[in-house]
Motif scaffolding. Structure first.
Motif, PDB file in Angstrom:
ATOM      1  N   ARG A   1      -6.954   7.975  74.926  1.00 35.42           N
ATOM      2  CA  ARG A   1      -7.058   8.263  73.483  1.00 35.42           C
ATOM      3  C   ARG A   1      -5.716   8.189  72.775  1.00 35.42           C
ATOM      4  O   ARG A   1      -5.659   8.263  71.555  1.00 35.42           O
TER       5      ARG A   1
ATOM      6  N   HIS B   1      -2.514   7.365  70.757  1.00 38.23           N
ATOM      7  CA  HIS B   1      -2.154   6.414  69.713  1.00 38.23           C
ATOM      8  C   HIS B   1      -0.662   6.095  69.839  1.00 38.23           C
ATOM      9  O   HIS B   1       0.158   7.009  69.998  1.00 38.23           O
TER      10      HIS B   1
ATOM     11  N   GLN C   1      -2.144   6.358  62.828  1.00 46.83           N
ATOM     12  CA  GLN C   1      -1.197   5.253  62.983  1.00 46.83           C
ATOM     13  C   GLN C   1       0.211   5.831  63.043  1.00 46.83           C
ATOM     14  O   GLN C   1       0.546   6.760  62.309  1.00 46.83           O
TER      15      GLN C   1
ATOM     16  N   ASP D   1      -1.646  12.395  70.626  1.00 50.72           N
ATOM     17  CA  ASP D   1      -2.864  12.679  71.388  1.00 50.72           C
ATOM     18  C   ASP D   1      -2.640  12.422  72.868  1.00 50.72           C
ATOM     19  O   ASP D   1      -2.997  11.354  73.411  1.00 50.72           O
TER      20      ASP D   1
ATOM     21  N   GLY E   1      -2.906   8.584  58.473  1.00 45.87           N
ATOM     22  CA  GLY E   1      -4.270   8.832  58.895  1.00 45.87           C
ATOM     23  C   GLY E   1      -4.488  10.320  59.067  1.00 45.87           C
ATOM     24  O   GLY E   1      -3.660  11.125  58.666  1.00 45.87           O
TER      25      GLY E   1
ATOM     26  N   GLN F   1      -8.488   8.307  63.003  1.00 44.50           N
ATOM     27  CA  GLN F   1      -7.530   7.371  63.582  1.00 44.50           C
ATOM     28  C   GLN F   1      -6.138   7.694  63.044  1.00 44.50           C
ATOM     29  O   GLN F   1      -5.967   7.935  61.862  1.00 44.50           O
TER      30      GLN F   1
END
Length: 125
Positions: A112, A114, A3, A99, A26, A1
């Protein structure tokens, strides 16, 4: 993940400059394509500039070509947008993203992607 957190927005006069930064935390950012999007009131979110994970390919919206420059430093997990010759129509909330897909003449987000929380840019005439 991953951020994402933006900084650097503010109020500037037309013709001025701002430098937006995005810090990614992350795991995985260096391997992901990244981008800056913006959304003005009453308008859809649009891709401003995108950069491939290895910086070999970039995309700029026609409206910002020659004025904005995207860059990244994967060693610092950082994404930068240098904005020069700002215009009132650049006023919007700016979001960094990671992403996403990049093709020769376009780029965009997917399920997907972020997102950061956004940073406001206001350009006065």
């Amino acid at each position: 993940q991953v951020q994402m957190m933006e900084s650097g927005g503010g109020l500037v006069q037309a013709g001025g400059s701002l430098r937006l930064s995005c810090a990614a935390s992350g795991s995985g950012f260096p391997a992901l394509n990244a981008a800056w999007f913006r959304q003005a009131p009453g308008k859809e979110r649009e891709a401003v500039s995108c950069i491939q994970w290895n910086s070999e390919k970039t995309y700029y919206a026609e409206s910002v070509k020659g004025r904005f420059t995207i860059s990244r430093d994967n060693s610092k997990n950082t994404l930068i947008l240098q904005m020069d010759s700002l215009k009132p129509e650049d006023t919007a909330m700016y979001y960094c993203a990671a992403d996403l897909w990049i093709r020769d003449f376009s780029c965009g987000h997917n399920s997907r992607t972020h997102w950061g929380q956004g940073t406001q840019v206001a350009v006065s005439s």
